[in-house]
Design a protein around this motif. Structure first.
Motif, short mmCIF file in Angstrom:
data_model
loop_
_atom_site.label_atom_id
_atom_site.label_comp_id
_atom_site.label_asym_id
_atom_site.label_seq_id
_atom_site.Cartn_x
_atom_site.Cartn_y
_atom_site.Cartn_z
N ALA A 1 65.69 10.07 9.51
CA ALA A 1 66.58 9.18 8.78
C ALA A 1 66.17 9.21 7.31
CB ALA A 1 66.51 7.76 9.32
N ALA A 2 67.08 9.62 6.44
CA ALA A 2 66.76 9.74 5.02
C ALA A 2 66.90 8.40 4.32
CB ALA A 2 67.67 10.78 4.36
N ALA A 3 65.98 8.13 3.40
CA ALA A 3 66.06 6.93 2.58
C ALA A 3 67.01 7.20 1.43
CB ALA A 3 64.67 6.56 2.06
N SER A 4 67.98 6.31 1.22
CA SER A 4 69.03 6.58 0.23
C SER A 4 68.60 6.27 -1.19
CB SER A 4 70.28 5.76 0.58
OG SER A 4 69.98 4.37 0.52
N TYR A 5 67.63 5.37 -1.37
CA TYR A 5 67.34 4.92 -2.73
C TYR A 5 66.53 5.94 -3.51
CZ TYR A 5 62.34 3.94 -2.34
OH TYR A 5 60.99 4.05 -2.23
N ASN A 6 65.88 6.85 -2.80
CA ASN A 6 64.96 7.74 -3.49
C ASN A 6 65.34 9.20 -3.26
OD1 ASN A 6 62.82 8.27 -5.13
ND2 ASN A 6 61.27 8.13 -3.52
N SER A 7 66.62 9.44 -3.10
CA SER A 7 67.18 10.79 -2.95
C SER A 7 66.45 11.55 -1.86
CB SER A 7 67.15 11.52 -4.28
OG SER A 7 67.80 12.76 -4.18
N LYS A 8 65.78 12.66 -2.20
CA LYS A 8 65.18 13.53 -1.21
C LYS A 8 63.72 13.20 -0.93
CE LYS A 8 68.05 17.14 -3.25
NZ LYS A 8 68.03 18.42 -3.98
N SER A 9 63.22 12.09 -1.47
CA SER A 9 61.79 11.89 -1.47
C SER A 9 61.23 11.44 -0.12
CB SER A 9 61.40 10.88 -2.55
OG SER A 9 60.00 10.69 -2.56
N MET A 10 61.87 10.48 0.55
CA MET A 10 61.30 9.87 1.74
C MET A 10 62.24 10.00 2.94
SD MET A 10 58.35 8.57 0.78
CE MET A 10 57.51 7.99 -0.70
N ILE A 11 61.67 10.27 4.09
CA ILE A 11 62.44 10.23 5.33
C ILE A 11 61.60 9.51 6.38
CG2 ILE A 11 63.91 12.26 4.99
CD1 ILE A 11 61.90 13.91 6.52
N ALA A 12 62.28 8.78 7.26
CA ALA A 12 61.63 8.19 8.43
C ALA A 12 61.86 9.14 9.60
CB ALA A 12 62.21 6.82 8.74
N ILE A 13 60.84 9.31 10.41
CA ILE A 13 60.92 10.25 11.53
C ILE A 13 60.20 9.65 12.73
CG2 ILE A 13 61.17 12.42 10.26
CD1 ILE A 13 58.16 12.69 10.26
N ALA A 14 60.60 10.10 13.91
CA ALA A 14 59.80 9.85 15.11
C ALA A 14 58.85 11.02 15.28
CB ALA A 14 60.70 9.72 16.32
N PHE B 1 67.70 3.48 8.34
CA PHE B 1 67.54 2.60 7.18
C PHE B 1 68.80 1.78 6.94
CE2 PHE B 1 64.34 5.85 5.94
CZ PHE B 1 63.28 5.00 5.64
N SER B 2 68.62 0.66 6.25
CA SER B 2 69.77 -0.06 5.71
C SER B 2 70.33 0.73 4.52
CB SER B 2 69.36 -1.47 5.28
OG SER B 2 68.34 -1.41 4.29
N PRO B 3 71.55 0.42 4.06
CA PRO B 3 72.20 1.25 3.02
C PRO B 3 71.35 1.47 1.77
CG PRO B 3 73.81 -0.23 3.98
CD PRO B 3 72.49 -0.62 4.57
N LYS B 4 70.60 0.46 1.34
CA LYS B 4 69.76 0.60 0.17
C LYS B 4 68.29 0.79 0.54
CE LYS B 4 72.81 -2.10 -2.83
NZ LYS B 4 72.92 -3.29 -3.72
N SER B 5 68.04 1.05 1.79
CA SER B 5 66.69 1.33 2.30
C SER B 5 65.74 0.15 2.14
CB SER B 5 66.10 2.58 1.63
OG SER B 5 66.93 3.69 1.87
N LEU B 6 66.29 -1.07 2.13
CA LEU B 6 65.42 -2.24 2.08
C LEU B 6 64.84 -2.59 3.44
CD1 LEU B 6 67.44 -4.57 -0.34
CD2 LEU B 6 65.63 -2.92 -0.87
N PHE B 7 65.45 -2.06 4.50
CA PHE B 7 64.97 -2.31 5.85
C PHE B 7 64.92 -0.99 6.62
CE2 PHE B 7 66.93 -6.27 4.52
CZ PHE B 7 65.98 -7.21 4.88
N LEU B 8 63.89 -0.86 7.45
CA LEU B 8 63.76 0.25 8.38
C LEU B 8 63.84 -0.32 9.79
CD1 LEU B 8 63.04 3.20 9.18
CD2 LEU B 8 60.63 2.53 9.01
N SER B 9 64.58 0.35 10.67
CA SER B 9 64.79 -0.18 12.01
C SER B 9 64.63 0.93 13.04
CB SER B 9 66.18 -0.82 12.10
OG SER B 9 66.30 -1.59 13.28
N TYR B 10 64.51 0.53 14.30
CA TYR B 10 64.30 1.45 15.43
C TYR B 10 64.44 0.62 16.70
CZ TYR B 10 59.90 -0.85 14.39
OH TYR B 10 58.97 -1.80 14.08
N HIS B 11 64.42 1.27 17.86
CA HIS B 11 64.39 0.51 19.10
C HIS B 11 63.15 0.86 19.91
CE1 HIS B 11 66.87 4.09 20.38
NE2 HIS B 11 66.12 4.01 21.46
#
Length: 698
Positions: A293-306, A345-355
């Motif tokens: 899941a790519a973070a939108s606020y920082n372009s290509k810099s950060m991604i969340a992954i399992a 992520f939330s649209p502005k990447s203020l929250f990260l979520s998962y199940h």
């Protein structure tokens, strides 16, 4: 020990029960091209009754969706907040805004449905309209009052083809449904770009599913304009689970040539998506990385992954810095011994979520019901998921024998068919595949010994007798039983018993000849003490999982005798108990076609009128990306019905799990019998005990 003679919320809950009653009547027949012109069966010949079946791991999931705030503080004491309510399982969410309005999938109504959580609303969770009668909905996204989702309601023309496709619906009234996937094509895992103008999917296109493949689906990353879904561009071959960074970069996962699951990136020039660079590997070897899941606020810099790391058992969510190539642990700090899935992520990447599993002390559903009602596509059939496997109905249909599992809770148990009471016949011994005698309500036949073993492994057929009056009292403890072993020692792997309708004989599979073939013996003494045994089938192949027809005239079974060298593909055969009349039921296609030799059809049983066969099979392909789920040995396993002549094929289940070991009784289960509000739920404590994917080498 047995005597062995021989070695939470009532209003919301009621709301969902009413939805279940409505959705229960939906019909969605599976009719591949072979049967597309079959006449519709009249009500007298339509299948009816109750079917109980098992699903690998599903009853133990207990998924809820959680979020943490500002994950990029790295990670100063992150605090989790649960967003869903602990009802059923809740997963694969996406945020709509920074208020944590959430669209997600829940199975609270008996099948995967799409729900919306509004934090500021009095009724926080509501089902979103799709105007689609579908057994499977997944991967929802909500943009500009349109809901985008995967559905499997439009069945393909050919078997061994998934029905998963991308649709969109106006959420205000559920109208104006648009199919965004071309007909005869298959799409999974949609993602919408930051502007909302572009959509990416993992797509098979119009290719056939390579039968049996599921570890690493050979899907492609396809991009198209939301306003013109026919203008599809393959931006990368071999990739899945796309996620956008802006409108010009797509991250995705694939298994690299070195064997490690990794995240890759492909860049699309904004003025011409047809021009793209070769994909770039983002995450290094040495750790499995997937479902980005790519973070939108920082372009290509950060991604969340399992991730799955060598030497570690649990799947966790991490943040990966694409520029510095650093990993930052997230969920291992919070719940080190819990699997976490599919970050977003939330649209502005203020929250990260998962199940994840919600936890034993959390509010919500804390008990696994022994039986759970699921939506049936057939009006005359009730369908119930069992917390266990190998169910077998008593002659009256009032009780069900089953095996809880093959490990700590091994043995043989009985439940009432309304799920209200449970008894233990024996425990601490591995047993599997049960057959309740149609003529003796106090006798159950089972296999005792290790499962999935060689022809020479010691597995015995046992006759388990008990006083059926013990099933009429309120004491739900252990019932005294007498166990008689019916097969001789040193005869190898004897399993899968099925009792004749008169209760006099047992057909079973044995490896005593060096090959797994079928045998028939007496139901009282077996092959001991002068009892007789005779071989029903013979040959250097596998004949297994026999089922005696209720009229006594036929025995159905699974076999690879048409291609003994292939030990993974099985078809359905029938034979008379005297060994005559052997014939193959051609389900996937006509005799001699390529399709029939790809069949993986098992666990067959008859309807009471002997007109229908119920079985589990691979005919519908894969419905979702298996790497995004806990372990499923065969995620293409679904339940089907077919007539004895191979016509009238109907699909009963459609999900991302492995469904199997069904049992069928002609009595219909009343809709109110499993009402969780009106009845006490009898079952096991929900502990989240399930495996992550076992085929990933860690």
């Amino acid at each position: 020990m047995p005597n062995v003679k021989t070695p939470h919320l009532p209003a919301i809950r009621r709301h969902f029960q009413l939805q279940l009653r409505f959705l229960y009547n939906n019909i969605c027949h599976f009719r591949p091209a072979k049967h597309i012109n079959d006449s519709i069966m009249d009500s007298q010949s339509s299948p009816h009754g109750s079917i109980i079946f098992s699903t690998v791991g599903r009853t133990n999931y207990g998924f809820d969706i959680f979020s943490i705030k500002s994950p990029f503080s790295f990670l100063n004491s992150p605090v989790e907040h649960r967003l869903t309510d602990g009802t059923s399982i809740n997963y694969n969410g996406q945020f709509v805004d920074e208020d944590q309005t959430l669209v997600f999938v829940s199975e609270r109504s008996g099948a995967p449905r799409i729900y919306l959580r509004r934090p500021s609303s009095q009724v926080q969770i509501e089902q979103l309209p799709t105007s689609i009668d579908s057994l499977f909905l997944d991967h929802p996204l909500l943009r500009n009052k349109r809901l985008y989702y995967i559905s499997a309601h439009q069945q393909p023309k050919q078997v061994f083809t998934s029905s998963s496709a991308l649709y969109s619906t106006n959420i205000e009234d559920g109208s104006k449904i648009i199919r965004l996937t071309p007909y005869d094509s298959v799409d999974y895992s949609p993602a919408i770009s930051q502007s909302g103008h572009l959509i990416a999917v993992a797509s098979y296109g119009d290719r056939r599913w390579p039968t049996g493949e599921f570890h690493d689906l050979t899907t492609d990353i396809v991009v198209f304009p939301e306003s013109n879904p026919e203008k599809r561009i393959v931006v990368c071959q071999h990739g899945g689970w796309p996620t956008w960074s802006g409108d010009s970069t797509v991250f995705f996962h694939r298994q690299a040539d070195d064997g490690w699951w990794s995240i890759f990136r492909v860049d699309l020039p904004e003025d011409s998506p047809n021009l793209r660079d070769d994909p770039i590997r983002v995450t290094p070897p040495g750790v499995h990385c997937f479902t980005p899941a790519a973070a939108s606020y920082n372009s290509k810099s950060m991604i969340a992954i399992a991730t799955r790391r060598p030497g570690k058992r649990y799947r966790h969510i991490e943040i990966f810095d694409v520029e510095s190539h650093k990993f930052y642990s997230v969920t291992e700090l919070l719940n080190p011994t819990t699997h976490h899935y599919n970050p977003f992520f939330s649209p502005k990447s203020l929250f990260l979520s998962y199940h994840r599993f919600r936890g034993e002390s959390s509010s919500g559903d804390t008990t696994i019901p022994s039986l759970d009602l699921v939506i049936s596509p057939e009006k005359g059939l009730s369908m119930l998921r069992l917390n266990g496997s190998f169910p077998s109905f008593s002659p009256s249909g009032d009780f069900v024998a089953f095996n809880h599992d093959f490990n700590a809770n091994s043995g043989l148990k009985i439940i009432k068919s309304d799920g209200s009471k449970k008894w233990t016949l024996f425990k601490g011994r591995t047993a599997f595949c049960n057959s309740w005698s149609p003529a003796e309500p106090n006798v159950i036949f089972t296999s005792v010994g290790p499962v999935f073993n060689s022809v020479k492994a010691t597995v015995q057929i046992a006759r388990v007798s008990f006083n059926s009056l013990n099933l009429t009292n309120d004491d739900c403890g252990e019932i005294p039983v007498e166990i008689e072993i019916l097969t001789k020692e040193m005869t190898g792997n004897n399993a899968f018993p099925s009792c004749s309708p008169d209760g006099k004989h047992i057909v079973f599979r044995s490896g005593r000849s060096g090959h797994k073939n079928l045998y028939i013996m007496g139901a009282v003494k077996g092959e001991l003490e002068g009892g007789g045994i005779r071989q029903l089938t013979e040959g250097p192949w596998i004949d297994t999982m026999p089922s005696w027809s209720p009229d006594g005239k036929l025995i159905a079974f699974s076999s690879n005798r048409h291609n003994p060298d292939n030990v993974t593909c099985f078809s359905i055969y029938v034979i008379h108990p005297n060994g005559t009349g052997l014939r193959r039921i051609h389900v996937a296609g006509p005799e001699g076609s390529d399709e029939v030799d790809k069949e993986r059809l098992n666990h067959v049983c008859f309807s009471k009128d002997c007109e229908w066969l119920l079985f589990t099979g691979n005919l519908g392909g894969v419905t979702a990306e298996p790497v995004s789920l806990p372990n499923q040995y065969q995620p293409y396993g679904d339940l089907y019905l077919v007539k004895l002549d191979g016509s009238g094929l109907r699909r009963l289940t459609c999900n991302a799990y492995e469904n199997g070991t069904p049992a069928w009784h002609p009595s219909a289960m009343p809709m109110t019998a499993l009402d969780k509000e009106q009845n006490v739920i009898v079952g096991d404590k929900l502990r989240g005990e399930f495996d992550d994917v076992l085929w990933m080498n860690c």
